[in-house]
Design a protein around this motif. Structure first.
Motif, PDB file in Angstrom:
ATOM      1  N   LEU A 160       5.087   0.501   5.619  1.00 15.95           N
ATOM      2  CA  LEU A 160       6.536   0.567   5.805  1.00 15.95           C
ATOM      3  C   LEU A 160       6.961   1.652   6.785  1.00 15.95           C
ATOM      4  O   LEU A 160       8.069   1.613   7.310  1.00 15.95           O
ATOM      5  CB  LEU A 160       7.223   0.794   4.455  1.00 15.95           C
ATOM      6  N   ALA A 195       4.619   0.382  10.973  1.00 17.31           N
ATOM      7  CA  ALA A 195       5.714  -0.596  10.947  1.00 17.31           C
ATOM      8  C   ALA A 195       5.488  -1.758  11.907  1.00 17.31           C
ATOM      9  O   ALA A 195       5.983  -2.860  11.677  1.00 17.31           O
ATOM     10  CB  ALA A 195       7.039   0.093  11.260  1.00 17.31           C
ATOM     11  N   SER A 245       4.567  -8.420   4.452  1.00 22.77           N
ATOM     12  CA  SER A 245       5.484  -8.435   3.303  1.00 22.77           C
ATOM     13  C   SER A 245       4.817  -9.042   2.066  1.00 22.77           C
ATOM     14  O   SER A 245       5.026  -8.546   0.955  1.00 22.77           O
ATOM     15  CB  SER A 245       6.774  -9.178   3.651  1.00 22.77           C
TER      16      SER A 245
END
Length: 110
Positions: A64, A68, A94
């Motif tokens: 995260l 990224a 995800s």
């Protein structure tokens, strides 16, 4: 536990990612230290890279934040994937994070 390949660059952690054509950056993650060592030894990445143990919480934080740009992860890839332009098969970032969120986070007692 899972394992990543990383090195220090300018006193900062640099995690090994692979470029896989149109899907962008991919993070190889290993279920055993041995698999990560084999990948590193046979992948031809040059010096300074080391196998690094990682918890679910750290992986989530890396994906995260620092990583990224990573779009997908590939679990226990074969070393040949690093030398080809083939698109590795693996979950999206995800989906992988969602799976990790279902695992208990390891908290060390102090």
């Amino acid at each position: 536990m899972r394992y990543l390949i990383a090195r220090l660059e300018n006193n900062r952690l640099k995690v090994l990612t692979l470029t896989a054509g149109s899907c962008g950056e991919v993070l190889p993650i290993f279920g055993t230290g041995r698999a990560a060592h084999d990948f590193l030894r046979r992948g031809g990445f040059g010096g300074g890279w080391r196998v690094r143990e990682s918890t679910a919480g750290e992986l989530i934080s890396l994906l995260l934040g620092h990583l990224a740009k990573v779009q997908e992860v590939v679990l226990d890839p074969c070393p040949e994937i690093a030398l080809s332009d083939a698109r590795p098969e693996g979950p999206s970032k995800s989906d992988f994070i969602a799976t990790l969120m279902g695992e208990p986070l390891l908290i060390s007692a102090r």
